[in-house]
Design a protein around this motif. Structure first.
Motif, PDB file in Angstrom:
ATOM      1  N   ALA A 284       0.882  -1.224   0.042  1.00 50.46           N
ATOM      2  CA  ALA A 284       0.063  -0.278  -0.067  1.00 50.46           C
ATOM      3  C   ALA A 284       0.781   1.342  -0.159  1.00 50.46           C
ATOM      4  N   PHE A 285       2.037   1.340   0.836  1.00 52.57           N
ATOM      5  CA  PHE A 285       2.765   2.496   0.916  1.00 52.57           C
ATOM      6  C   PHE A 285       3.661   2.717  -0.191  1.00 52.57           C
ATOM      7  N   VAL A 286       4.066   1.537  -1.088  1.00 51.77           N
ATOM      8  CA  VAL A 286       4.943   1.805  -2.119  1.00 51.77           C
ATOM      9  C   VAL A 286       4.113   2.220  -3.208  1.00 51.77           C
ATOM     10  N   ASP A 287       2.796   1.647  -3.184  1.00 53.57           N
ATOM     11  CA  ASP A 287       1.832   2.107  -4.612  1.00 53.57           C
ATOM     12  C   ASP A 287       1.401   3.585  -4.360  1.00 53.57           C
ATOM     13  N   PHE A 288       1.331   3.981  -3.022  1.00 54.80           N
ATOM     14  CA  PHE A 288       0.859   5.329  -2.667  1.00 54.80           C
ATOM     15  C   PHE A 288       2.048   6.123  -3.096  1.00 54.80           C
ATOM     16  N   LEU A 289       3.229   5.957  -2.759  1.00 53.91           N
ATOM     17  CA  LEU A 289       4.492   6.742  -3.180  1.00 53.91           C
ATOM     18  C   LEU A 289       4.706   7.075  -4.747  1.00 53.91           C
ATOM     19  N   GLY A 290       4.271   5.603  -5.514  1.00 51.69           N
ATOM     20  CA  GLY A 290       4.145   5.726  -6.944  1.00 51.69           C
ATOM     21  C   GLY A 290       3.478   6.697  -7.384  1.00 51.69           C
ATOM     22  N   GLU A 291       2.169   6.761  -6.808  1.00 50.43           N
ATOM     23  CA  GLU A 291       1.144   7.763  -7.263  1.00 50.43           C
ATOM     24  C   GLU A 291       1.608   9.127  -6.950  1.00 50.43           C
ATOM     25  N   ALA A 292       2.137   9.473  -6.019  1.00 48.16           N
ATOM     26  CA  ALA A 292       2.501  10.773  -5.369  1.00 48.16           C
ATOM     27  C   ALA A 292       3.752  11.445  -6.175  1.00 48.16           C
ATOM     28  N   ILE A 293       4.535  10.477  -6.538  1.00 50.87           N
ATOM     29  CA  ILE A 293       6.149  10.974  -7.062  1.00 50.87           C
ATOM     30  C   ILE A 293       5.995  10.850  -8.573  1.00 50.87           C
ATOM     31  N   LYS A 294       5.851  11.635  -9.457  1.00 52.08           N
ATOM     32  CA  LYS A 294       5.649  11.537 -10.819  1.00 52.08           C
ATOM     33  C   LYS A 294       7.158  11.602 -11.421  1.00 52.08           C
ATOM     34  N   ASP A 295       7.045  11.467 -12.852  1.00 52.16           N
ATOM     35  CA  ASP A 295       8.250  11.612 -13.388  1.00 52.16           C
ATOM     36  C   ASP A 295       8.061  12.757 -14.632  1.00 52.16           C
ATOM     37  N   PRO A 296       8.288  13.887 -14.795  1.00 51.33           N
ATOM     38  CA  PRO A 296       9.150  14.340 -13.718  1.00 51.33           C
ATOM     39  C   PRO A 296       8.395  15.043 -12.324  1.00 51.33           C
ATOM     40  N   PRO A 297       9.052  14.720 -11.270  1.00 48.74           N
ATOM     41  CA  PRO A 297       8.418  14.983  -9.804  1.00 48.74           C
ATOM     42  C   PRO A 297       7.841  16.632  -9.833  1.00 48.74           C
ATOM     43  N   HIS A 298       6.924  16.714  -8.953  1.00 46.02           N
ATOM     44  CA  HIS A 298       6.389  18.038  -8.895  1.00 46.02           C
ATOM     45  C   HIS A 298       7.529  19.022  -8.527  1.00 46.02           C
ATOM     46  N   TRP A 299       8.373  18.699  -7.686  1.00 46.73           N
ATOM     47  CA  TRP A 299       9.504  19.716  -7.291  1.00 46.73           C
ATOM     48  C   TRP A 299      10.308  20.299  -8.438  1.00 46.73           C
ATOM     49  N   GLU A 300      10.382  19.803  -9.499  1.00 46.67           N
ATOM     50  CA  GLU A 300      11.276  19.823 -10.868  1.00 46.67           C
ATOM     51  C   GLU A 300      11.004  21.529 -11.153  1.00 46.67           C
ATOM     52  N   PRO A 301      12.150  22.176 -11.010  1.00 49.20           N
ATOM     53  CA  PRO A 301      11.894  23.971 -11.273  1.00 49.20           C
ATOM     54  C   PRO A 301      11.993  23.866 -13.002  1.00 49.20           C
ATOM     55  N   GLY A 302      10.790  23.548 -13.615  1.00 45.08           N
ATOM     56  CA  GLY A 302      10.552  23.626 -15.113  1.00 45.08           C
ATOM     57  C   GLY A 302      11.165  22.259 -15.605  1.00 45.08           C
TER      58      GLY A 302
END
Length: 302
Positions: A284-302
């Motif tokens: 459950a936790f690994v799947d949840f992180l997979g949903e939350a951390i995208k490629d590229p992640p939301h923290w990427e500056p542009g």
């Protein structure tokens, strides 16, 4: 397993009041049931039942053994039911290890939503930049950033971890903006103690060639968050993950430089011990992180 079967049959005989009734309940023949009880008595070296043609009576030893055996079998049934319950839905406690900066900036904000989704699951997150031993220290999983050595751990990639060279606009206004990696030698560098090569930074140029430059480390720390605070206050430049400084770059508090050169890029992983039956709480936790951390992640500056 024969010993446990013998005990279970003996308890059933006592509860049902006869070998015949126990045999009917268990789907066995009366002779087989009698064989189990006789084998149990032989192994214990004690008579548990006094048998007559009309009834069975527990001996004094037999009654004491029956009472404890019945409690033990009930404990086993409850343990099996608990395993089935835990395997059905994520429950219990999840012990998680994470690097300090990533855990504070990106895992802690996600935990409320995760626990709202799985209210019967609690989380114990330990923040530590060292690589813990998951098995010896009792962790269910860990977040690892970088290249993974060969091991028995299972790894799931969650996303990229890109690095940038950055500093505050005020620092660059005073000292100028480096135009090539070699010019970093003229700047005050802040370095992360646990980097693989803290005093040498490597870049890939547009020509496809790597350039490794020695830098002048003026300040070294074992915390990326502490380095970030020093950067914001104009202490110098550093090579750091975008998950640490991405929001600051987007807001203009820090400035990324040398963007024509690709700095270090590794990956973020969730790692956990290899198991035949993976716990639902880990899935459950690994799947949840997979949903939350995208490629590229939301923290990427542009």
């Amino acid at each position: 397993m024969d010993a446990l079967n013998d005990v279970a049959v003996f308890v059933q005989v006592v509860n049902r009041g006869s070998f015949t009734a126990a045999a009917d309940t268990l789907g066995l023949s009366k002779s087989v049931v009698s064989k189990y009880v006789t084998r149990l008595e032989d192994r214990l070296g004690a008579r548990l039942l006094n048998r007559t043609t009309r009834r069975l009576n527990l001996t004094e030893v037999g009654r004491a053994f029956f009472e404890r055996s019945q409690r033990g079998l009930l404990e086993i049934e409850e343990a099996e039911a608990e395993v089935s319950r835990l395997q059905g839905e994520p429950r219990g406690e999840l012990r998680l290890s994470s690097p300090m900066s990533f855990g504070i900036l990106h895992l802690a904000p996600l935990l409320p939503a995760f626990q709202a989704r799985y209210p019967e699951l609690s989380v114990d997150m330990v923040l530590d930049d060292r690589k813990v031993d998951l098995v010896d220290e009792g962790f269910d999983l860990a977040i690892r950033i970088g290249e993974l050595p060969d091991s028995s751990l299972v790894a799931r990639r969650l996303g990229p971890c890109r690095h940038v060279v950055c500093g505050s606009p005020e620092y660059f206004a005073r000292h100028g903006v480096p135009q090539s990696p070699e010019e970093l030698a003229q700047h005050a560098a802040l370095t992360y103690r646990y980097a693989s090569s803290p005093n040498e930074w490597r870049f890939l140029g547009a020509d496809g060639n790597y350039r490794q430059v020695a830098i002048n480390s003026r300040l070294q720390m074992n915390s990326s968050l502490a380095l970030r605070e020093a950067l914001l206050n104009g202490a110098g430049v550093t090579l750091t993950p975008t998950f640490v400084v991405g929001a600051d770059i987007l807001a203009g508090r820090l400035k990324a430089v040398l963007q024509g050169y690709q700095a270090l890029e590794v990956s973020i992983y969730a790692v956990y011990p290899q198991r035949k039956h993976l716990s639902p709480k880990i899935c459950a936790f690994v799947d949840f992180l997979g949903e939350a951390i995208k490629d590229p992640p939301h923290w990427e500056p542009g």
